[in-house]
Each structure stands twice: as structure tokens, then as C-alpha cells.
Write a protein that holds these residues in place. Structure first.
Motif, mmCIF file in Angstrom:
data_model
loop_
_atom_site.group_PDB
_atom_site.id
_atom_site.type_symbol
_atom_site.label_atom_id
_atom_site.label_comp_id
_atom_site.label_asym_id
_atom_site.label_seq_id
_atom_site.Cartn_x
_atom_site.Cartn_y
_atom_site.Cartn_z
ATOM 1 N N GLY A 377 7.103 -16.106 5.869
ATOM 2 C CA GLY A 377 5.837 -15.934 6.072
ATOM 3 C C GLY A 377 5.401 -14.470 6.257
ATOM 4 O O GLY A 377 4.054 -14.256 7.085
ATOM 5 N N VAL A 378 6.148 -13.254 5.718
ATOM 6 C CA VAL A 378 5.836 -11.956 6.135
ATOM 7 C C VAL A 378 5.589 -11.258 4.724
ATOM 8 O O VAL A 378 6.732 -11.483 3.783
ATOM 9 C CB VAL A 378 6.735 -11.265 7.265
ATOM 10 N N LEU A 379 4.677 -10.611 4.480
ATOM 11 C CA LEU A 379 4.403 -9.904 3.327
ATOM 12 C C LEU A 379 5.068 -8.511 3.180
ATOM 13 O O LEU A 379 4.411 -7.646 4.022
ATOM 14 C CB LEU A 379 2.821 -10.090 2.784
ATOM 15 N N ALA A 380 5.952 -8.251 2.704
ATOM 16 C CA ALA A 380 6.441 -7.034 2.289
ATOM 17 C C ALA A 380 6.182 -6.081 1.152
ATOM 18 O O ALA A 380 5.664 -7.015 0.356
ATOM 19 C CB ALA A 380 8.208 -7.175 2.436
ATOM 20 N N GLN A 381 6.415 -4.871 1.390
ATOM 21 C CA GLN A 381 6.041 -4.059 0.130
ATOM 22 C C GLN A 381 6.686 -4.590 -1.081
ATOM 23 O O GLN A 381 5.808 -4.478 -2.113
ATOM 24 C CB GLN A 381 6.125 -2.586 0.564
ATOM 25 N N GLU A 382 7.813 -4.594 -0.857
ATOM 26 C CA GLU A 382 8.400 -4.916 -2.298
ATOM 27 C C GLU A 382 8.060 -6.306 -2.910
ATOM 28 O O GLU A 382 8.384 -6.373 -3.863
ATOM 29 C CB GLU A 382 10.160 -4.933 -2.117
ATOM 30 N N ASP A 383 7.387 -7.155 -2.116
ATOM 31 C CA ASP A 383 7.122 -8.466 -2.500
ATOM 32 C C ASP A 383 5.758 -8.417 -3.466
ATOM 33 O O ASP A 383 5.598 -9.116 -4.270
ATOM 34 C CB ASP A 383 6.700 -9.447 -1.384
ATOM 35 N N LEU A 384 5.133 -7.070 -3.508
ATOM 36 C CA LEU A 384 4.054 -7.038 -4.106
ATOM 37 C C LEU A 384 4.296 -6.557 -5.670
ATOM 38 O O LEU A 384 3.277 -6.628 -6.520
ATOM 39 C CB LEU A 384 3.250 -6.069 -3.436
ATOM 40 N N GLN A 385 5.529 -6.201 -5.902
ATOM 41 C CA GLN A 385 6.029 -5.799 -7.215
ATOM 42 C C GLN A 385 4.962 -4.663 -7.999
ATOM 43 O O GLN A 385 4.297 -4.778 -9.025
ATOM 44 C CB GLN A 385 5.968 -6.932 -8.304
ATOM 45 N N LEU A 386 4.648 -3.652 -7.197
ATOM 46 C CA LEU A 386 3.627 -2.618 -7.695
ATOM 47 C C LEU A 386 4.636 -1.443 -7.830
ATOM 48 O O LEU A 386 4.720 -0.404 -7.002
ATOM 49 C CB LEU A 386 2.575 -2.311 -6.586
ATOM 50 N N PRO A 387 5.164 -1.180 -8.852
ATOM 51 C CA PRO A 387 6.333 0.120 -9.103
ATOM 52 C C PRO A 387 5.472 1.310 -9.277
ATOM 53 O O PRO A 387 6.072 2.409 -9.120
ATOM 54 C CB PRO A 387 6.911 -0.119 -10.367
ATOM 55 N N LEU A 388 4.180 1.287 -9.546
ATOM 56 C CA LEU A 388 3.302 2.489 -9.574
ATOM 57 C C LEU A 388 2.891 3.125 -8.315
ATOM 58 O O LEU A 388 2.416 4.161 -8.150
ATOM 59 C CB LEU A 388 2.145 2.235 -10.596
ATOM 60 N N ALA A 389 3.014 2.458 -7.333
ATOM 61 C CA ALA A 389 2.558 2.713 -5.847
ATOM 62 C C ALA A 389 3.305 3.946 -5.238
ATOM 63 O O ALA A 389 4.823 3.859 -5.371
ATOM 64 C CB ALA A 389 2.644 1.808 -4.976
ATOM 65 N N GLY A 390 2.810 4.871 -4.832
ATOM 66 C CA GLY A 390 3.630 6.055 -4.190
ATOM 67 C C GLY A 390 3.779 5.634 -2.771
ATOM 68 O O GLY A 390 3.155 4.616 -2.315
ATOM 69 N N LYS A 391 4.919 6.064 -2.140
ATOM 70 C CA LYS A 391 5.420 5.758 -0.783
ATOM 71 C C LYS A 391 4.615 6.362 0.235
ATOM 72 O O LYS A 391 4.392 5.876 1.575
ATOM 73 C CB LYS A 391 6.848 6.124 -0.933
ATOM 74 N N GLY A 392 4.020 7.543 -0.004
ATOM 75 C CA GLY A 392 3.313 8.180 1.140
ATOM 76 C C GLY A 392 1.938 7.792 1.286
ATOM 77 O O GLY A 392 1.249 6.945 0.348
#
Length: 457
Positions: A377-392
Motif C-alpha cells: 500500500g505504499v507508492l515508491a519511486q521505482e513503481d512509477l516506471q519513469l526512467p526519464l525522471a532525474g533524481k534531483g
């Protein structure tokens, strides 16, 4: 001597037609207003200089000083009075332009007397500080957000929907142009009629003519029976032409002819059919550039864009991202029978920093994937499957150089995609939505060091 209340309700009517002035005066006086008249803009300015007036109702087209020049001169002299324009049906575009320059409303001739009084009453109620009409229910209509840009868009839609004029909806892919078209239809007097959508972008050019205009039996091979076109199906309703910038010059000519006389002729037929429908069009292309290049007819553009609505990209209304995220997640959880999903602060910061080139559509798809893939029940960054997103974080709001921020985000996105694909460029390129050649160029541009692969024994 007039009372203060009467002075507050003095109206100046301006028209070169004595009959129109007489009708206006009779209607307004019978409703309790004090009315003075003028035959053109110059005479109106003389009246305004000699006595207090609280509202101007003026024709647009008049000999001498017309309504637009009157508006400009009033502005120049500091006379910031509300003005309602009267216009013939064929000159609605001029009235819409006048509203952009400060007019509060317009009526088409011949106008309905009761509608006139309603508009006048609204102007005076607003001036007196009465509560304004309720704003459109954005959430219920599907326009989710709280930003000033979305509130302005909702107000624009609500205002335009009530007027039976053609609308051109501009915006990037994924911003919600079709949603805007649906909302305009649902709030219009044609809401009980059909809303017919034509995807000009995906319909082959050879089929589009038949789809729009229909055909008769025997008009061409495989035309085994009469077919009613989509324009005809939109009679008494709204026709929405999505991705209008993709139609051919030949189709533009046929569409222009329809917009001029509201008549169509099915392929292979000699009869013309009268069709009464409102036309909404949308495109994510730079249609003005297409006109400059000669690939889109200027006369058709101006038939379509009596009013233009620009739908803002998601990156220009980032404050809406938490609202949209909550809306979509709640929607997906209910649809999939999944318990509520929590978005932790670090994931929300990630969503806020992402550039969203695909706009709301991309956000929606990412969140749908996240709801399905999320654990416990927790949405993590990697669950979004957005490889184009910057980490900063997004540094544009802090005043840092946008190009440096974008470069850093792009480099981080490339590294992440390479890591996910075990540093195989051929596998990483599809994740980034680029060709292998383009990926190789970016790797060299950013000086990304690739790990040395062990040679096979």
C-alpha cells in the motif's frame, strides 16, 4: 432630481440604428433603468463627458467611430466602465476580440429582450458586490486541479460554452484537450444533442472524407449502401475535430465550405444536406506555423478559431500534481479493488520534480502502474516506471539555470536506464524512448563512463 440609486443605474445605449436605440430604451426604462442614447462613438464620448454613466451598451459596427474605437478611447481617457457589445451573428469574432480587450459581454442581433435584462442585471450585481455566479465544479467536470491556470481555464470554458461559436483548443499532447471539448459541450445549449468526435490524426486521409461527409450506395468500390457521415450525425449537437492540423489541403477546402454554409454533400450524391452543429477543433501542432508554411489554410484557421483556448502543460501548473495524483490513485484503487495506496513525501517530491513531457496522460499512466506494482500500500519511486525522471529536485523555481537542471536530469535518467538494462545500450534505448544512435550520442555528450564488459571465453 434623480436618486442615488437611479444614478448608479444609468445606461448609455450607442447604435447608429434609431430602431435599435428605441428598442433598447423601451426595454431598459421598463425595467427601471435610466437610459441616454448616442448615434455613434463620438457622440457617446460627449455624453460620457457630460453626465455620470455606469454601463455602456454599444453596437460594434457603426460609421465614424465604431464600438472598438469607442472602447479604446474610453480606456485612454480613464473611463473604466463595463461595456456590453451588440453584434450581428457574422461578426461574433469581433465581439470576442472586444471581450479580450475589456468588454464584459456581448449579445448577437436580433437579441432577446429578457436576455438583455439578465446580462444588465448581472453587471450591476457584480458592481454592487453581489456574490458572483457559482464557479464551475472543476472536479465533477473532470478538470482536476487548484492552480490559477486551471481556474482560469474552467472560467473560460464556462463562458465560451454558453455562446454558440466555434472554438480552437490548443495544447501539447496529453494536456486534456478532448476533456475540454467534452466540458464545453456538456455546458452548452446543445448538451442534449450528440457530441461526435473525429480523430483526424489516426484516420487515413483516404477514409476521412467518407467518415466526415458520408457516401451514397455505389459511390466507390465497396460502397454497398448509403452511409451517413459524422458531420451529419452531429446535427443539433457538437462536432469535435481532434488533431485538425493533420488533414490534407483537399479536405481543408471541403471543411471550409461546410463552415461557410453549413451544408454537406455525401460522396457520389448531388443533393446538399443542411447540418446545424457547433464545431470544436483541437491540435497539439503549431498551427500558426503550419499556416506560415502553407500547409494549413489561413481562412480555415480563422473559421475554426472564433475563440481560442490554450490548455496549459502540466509543468506550468505543478501545484496541481498532488491533487491529480490523489484523484487518479483513488480512481484506480476503486476500479481495481485495491486497498488505498499511500504516497510518501519522497515519492511526491519525485512526482513534483519530474518534467512530464507527456503531461497529465503520462502522469495518469505512471500512477496506474504504480498502484498495480506498489507493495504494502505504499507508492515508491521505482513503481512509477519513469526512467526519464532525474533524481534531483526541480531547480527551476529556485532561479538556477534551467538548461543545467535539464542536462543533469537527462544524464541521471540515462544512467538509470542503463543500470536497469545492465548497461546494454540496445536495451536501454527503448526505455528512454530514443534510438540507439541517439542514446550513444547522449552518452558521449555527458561523458558517461560505461563499465568494461568481460570478454566471453
Amino acid at each position: 432630481m434623480k436618486s442615488a440609486d437611479q444614478t448608479r443605474k444609468t445606461i448609455l445605449a450607442v447604435d447608429d440604428d434609431p430602431h435599435i436605440l428605441e428598442v433598447l430604451e423601451v426595454r431598459l426604462v421598463s425595467a427601471g433603468y435610466d437610459v441616454v442614447t448616442a448615434g455613434d462613438g463620438a457622440e457617446a464620448l460627449q455624453v460620457l463627458a457630460s453626465r455620470p454613466v455606469r454601463l455602456v451598451i454599444s453596437d460594434i459596427r457603426m460609421p465614424g467611430m465604431d464600438g472598438m474605437r469607442l472602447l479604446e478611447e474610453m480606456e485612454r481617457r480613464g473611463l473604466r466602465l463595463p461595456i456590453i457589445f451588440l453584434t450581428a451573428h457574422g461578426s461574433i469574432s469581433g465581439a470576442v476580440e472586444a471581450i479580450k480587450h475589456g468588454a464584459v459581454d456581448y449579445l448577437t442581433k436580433p437579441f432577446d429582450g429578457q436576455e438583455l435584462l439578465t446580462r444588465v442585471a448581472e453587471v450591476f450585481a457584480k458592481a454592487a458586490g453581489a456574490p458572483p455566479p457559482a464557479a464551475p465544479d472543476i472536479a465533477e467536470s473532470g478538470l482536476v486541479g487548484k492552480s490559477p491556470a486551471m481556474r482560469d481555464l474552467a472560467a473560460m470554458i464556462d463562458r465560451v460554452a454558453a455562446r454558440d461559436v466555434n472554438v480552437l483548443i490548443l495544447g501539447e499532447s496529453g494536456t486534456g484537450k478532448e476533456l475540454v471539448a467534452n466540458l464545453i459541450h456538456r455546458r452548452s445549449p446543445r448538451k442534449n444533442g450528440p457530441l461526435v468526435t473525429v480523430d483526424c490524426g489516426s484516420t487515413p486521409a483516404g477514409l476521412l472524407e467518407s467518415e466526415l461527409f458520408g457516401h451514397v450506395k455505389g459511390a466507390f468500390t465497396h460502397a454497398v449502401k448509403d452511409k451517413k457521415g459524422l458531420i451529419e450525425q452531429a446535427n443539433q449537437g457538437t462536432l469535435f475535430l481532434d488533431e485538425i492540423g493533420n488533414i490534407t489541403i483537399e479536405m481543408q477546402v471541403r471543411l471550409l465550405r461546410f463552415l461557410e454554409n453549413h451544408k454537406i454533400r455525401r460522396i457520389g450524391d448531388v443533393r446538399e444536406i443542411q447540418v446545424d452543429c457547433r464545431v470544436l477543433a483541437a491540435t497539439n501542432a503549431d498551427i500558426f506555423e503550419q499556416v506560415a508554411e502553407g500547409v494549413f489554410r489561413e481562412d480555415l484557421l480563422y473559421r475554426l478559431k472564433v475563440v481560442t483556448i490554450n490548455v496549459p502543460p502540466l509543468r506550468e501548473r505543478r501545484e496541481d500534481i498532488p491533487v491529480l495524483a490523489e484523484h487518479f490513485i483513488r480512481q484506480f484503487c476503486a476500479g481495481q479493488g485495491i486497498p488505498p495506496v499511500v504516497v510518501p513525501p519522497e515519492t511526491m517530491a519525485y512526482l513534483m520534480a519530474y518534467p512530464w513531457p507527456g503531461n497529465v496522460r503520462q502522469l495518469r499512466n505512471a500512477l496506474e502502474a504504480g498502484v498495480v506494482l506498489g507493495a504494502e500500500g505504499v507508492l515508491a519511486q521505482e513503481d512509477l516506471q519513469l526512467p526519464l525522471a532525474g533524481k534531483g529536485p526541480d531547480r527551476s523555481a529556485t532561479g538556477e539555470d534551467d538548461s543545467l537542471s535539464l542536462d543533469a536530469s537527462e544524464k541521471a535518467a540515462i544512467v538509470r536506464a542503463l543500470e536497469q538494462s545492465n548497461w546494454v545500450q540496445k536495451a536501454a534505448a527503448p526505455l528512454l524512448g530514443v534510438s540507439r544512435r541517439a542514446l550513444n550520442y547522449k552518452i558521449q555528450k555527458y561523458g558517461i563512463e560505461l563499465p568494461k564488459r568481460r570478454a566471453k571465453k
